[in-house]
Each structure stands twice: as structure tokens, then as C-alpha cells.
Design a protein around this motif. Structure first.
Motif, short mmCIF file in Angstrom:
data_model
loop_
_atom_site.label_atom_id
_atom_site.label_comp_id
_atom_site.label_asym_id
_atom_site.label_seq_id
_atom_site.Cartn_x
_atom_site.Cartn_y
_atom_site.Cartn_z
N LYS A 1 6.88 8.00 2.80
CA LYS A 1 7.45 8.30 4.11
C LYS A 1 8.88 7.77 4.20
N ASN B 1 6.80 12.67 4.02
CA ASN B 1 6.83 12.93 5.46
C ASN B 1 7.86 12.05 6.15
N ILE C 1 2.80 4.89 6.24
CA ILE C 1 1.94 5.77 5.45
C ILE C 1 0.48 5.44 5.76
N GLU D 1 -4.82 9.04 6.00
CA GLU D 1 -4.83 10.49 6.21
C GLU D 1 -3.74 11.17 5.37
N ASP D 2 -2.59 10.50 5.21
CA ASP D 2 -1.54 11.04 4.34
C ASP D 2 -2.04 11.15 2.90
N ARG E 1 -4.59 14.04 2.53
CA ARG E 1 -3.95 15.37 2.50
C ARG E 1 -3.32 15.68 1.15
N SER E 2 -3.09 14.64 0.37
CA SER E 2 -2.44 14.82 -0.93
C SER E 2 -3.39 14.64 -2.10
#
Length: 307
Positions: free
Chosen positions: A62, A87, A117, A120-121, A124-125
Motif C-alpha cells: 500500500k 492499493n 495493509i 483482505e488485501d 484478494r491477491s
């Protein structure tokens, strides 16, 4: 973007490097000689070195919603790193680095978006994370996120590389899942409770630490070189003698080059030699990741050839 060779999950910092004769005393105002500013953060640095050596590399992390974040993303893209999983939120992490005449440095970090971070981050990856060959982790993001990544990936085929910097306590479960642990003298002392003040003591501490991880411990010794321990052997590789200008990012450069060598099929001893060469090239130049060698530069060195 699946089937990446390397996925780096970690910090992205915008660095301000002050070159100065010495550190100020308490209460003293001291003038720096020059300022270098640019991309940094252990995670981003390691990703850049991997990408500069031609590895397919993705960065997960991030940055802030500010010009520093934009600059960091741009520098990663310029190196060839995939930035689809970076992000934006809050303010970008910063590094204030005092670089002394011998090339040594003192660094202060502002956590910023690095500490935003989330699990959930990571979720998603997961597709890109679990399909890569090497996962590179550091300790400039929350420790619970590092543990979560290790838990999520410990049973997949990818190799987990943890640079325990800055040094933190690591639970036994996470430690035992790490394929390659990378530490410097200070971090090794923190983890072992034993002093590292020579090549001999580095051997002993590396042998102690390797019993706690899955495969390998790399103990970097700055201008002395590196000690590497496996379950079967421990060996020392001396550093290349160069005129050190700026040691910023040298450890990250070493890690990126070492992983590159493993992916290229080099032996551990040859990987240590080449990675030591890469870090010596880094310290002989000013700046952070922009000073990291490229594959074209390495191809000019005889040491780089497998034979």
C-alpha cells in the motif's frame, strides 16, 4: 497475472537521504551536505532488484493517496515490476536516512500506508501469491499480516523468504515454515540471544537459527561478507572490496540477486558470490534502488557466469 516467479509483499517508502559528515549531538543543529530523494522500502527495493535482473515480479502493498505514492508506483513500473496489487490509502510511508562518509547509514521510518495493509488485501491477491515460485517478506508491515501470509502459503509449493528486518519475535510455527531466513548481525543477535562479532560467532549463530527454519539461514555481515547455513553445511563468502559510498538498500539488493540466482539454477555458494557482487556494486553508488545493478551490467562480470 499468475505464474510470477517472485511476489514481494511488503513496504513501499519514499526516502529522503541526507549525506552528512556525522550525526548531530543532542540539542545540536548540524548541516547536511546534500539530499537525495527517491523510492525505497525493503519490499519495493527487493522487488526492483528482482525485476532489474529480469525476473517476472509482482509487488503487493500500500502507498498513500499522494504524490509520493504515485512516484513509488512509477519507479516500480519503470523497473518492470507488476503493480496491479498495490492499493492506495492514507499517506505514503517515508524513510529519513542519514548517510555517513563511510557509506554507513542511520534510518528512521514513518509507517504510513504500509501499516494499512489488511488480511483482505492478502486474500484478494492469493491467486498470484500461491502460484509464484518465491514469496519475499520483510517486517515493515504489521507482524500479524506477515504471520497470516506464512499461514496461507505454508502448504503450497512456493518458497518463503523472510528478511526479519526490522527484527521481531517470530512464533515457532511461522519460523518453521520459512524456507530462507535472512538477517544481519543485529537481527541475528536479537533472534538468538548470542553476540555476532566475528565470522566464527556468525557461523555458530547461523547454525543455531537454521535448526528453527525449514531450509536455509543467510547471515549478512556488511563489509565482511555473508555466512550461509543449511541443515548439512555452513560456509562463508567474503565481501568484494569496493569504495563504499552509500550502503542504503544493499541488503535488499543482495536478497533480490540471491533469489535470481536460485531461479537460474546456481548452487548456494555461487549464488552467495554473485549476490555479494551485486550488493558491492550497490554500495559503490549513491541512492536507493536506482543504484541497483541490471542484468546487462552483471553480464559484464566473469563471476556471473555459471561455469
Amino acid at each position: 497475472m499468475n505464474n510470477q516467479q517472485v511476489v514481494v509483499i511488503g513496504s513501499l517508502n519514499y526516502d529522503l537521504l541526507l549525506k552528512q559528515k556525522r550525526l548531530p549531538q543532542k540539542g545540536e543543529t548540524f548541516m547536511a551536505d546534500s539530499l537525495i530523494q527517491g523510492p525505497g522500502g525493503k519490499g519495493a527495493n527487493q522487488a526492483v532488484q528482482c525485476a532489474k535482473l529480469g525476473l517476472s515480479t509482482s509487488m503487493i502493498g500500500k502507498v498513500g493517496e499522494d504524490r509520493f505514492g504515485e512516484a513509488l508506483i512509477g519507479s516500480l513500473q519503470a523497473s518492470g515490476t507488476n503493480v496491479d496489487f498495490i492499493n492506495k490509502k492514507g499517506t505514503t510511508g517515508m524513510g529519513i536516512v542519514n548517510v555517513l562518509p563511510d557509506g554507513d547509514y542511520h534510518s528512521t521510518l514513518l509507517r504510513g500506508a504500509n501499516y494499512l495493509i489488511t488480511k483482505e488485501d492478502i486474500d484478494r491477491s492469493l491467486d498470484v501469491i500461491t502460484s509464484c515460485q518465491y514469496i519475499l517478506l520483510q517486517q515493515e508491515i504489521p507482524s500479524e499480516i506477515v504471520d497470516y501470509i506464512i499461514e496461507k502459503t505454508k502448504d503450497v509449493e512456493c518458497q518463503i523468504v523472510l528478511n526479519n528486518a526490522p527484527a521481531r519475535e517470530i512464533n515457532d510455527t511461522s519460523l518453521s515454515a520459512i524456507n530462507i531466513l535472512v538477517v544481519n548481525e543485529t537481527e541475528a543477535e536479537f533472534m538468538s540471544g548470542s553476540q555476532v562479532d566475528s565470522i566464527k560467532t556468525a557461523h555458530k549463530v547461523a547454525e543455531l537459527l537454521v535448526s528453527k527454519v525449514k531450509d536455509i539461514v543467510i547471515l549478512t555481515l556488511g563489509s565482511l561478507g555473508v555466512v550461509i547455513a543449511t541443515k548439512k553445511e555452513t560456509f562463508y563468502t567474503p565481501a568484494n572490496k569496493v569504495d563504499a559510498i552509500d550502503a542504503t538498500g544493499a541488503g535488499d539488493s543482495f536478497i533480490g540477486a540471491f533469489v535470481f540466482c536460485l531461479l537460474e539454477g546456481y548452487s548456494l555458494k555461487k549464488a552467495a558470490e554473485v549476490a555479494t557482487l551485486v550488493s558491492s556494486m550497490t554500495v559503490s553508488r549513491s541512492g536507493g534502488s536506482e543504484s541497483f545493478p541490471t542484468l546487462a551490467e552483471l553480464n559484464e562480470h566473469a563471476l556471473f557466469q555459471k561455469s
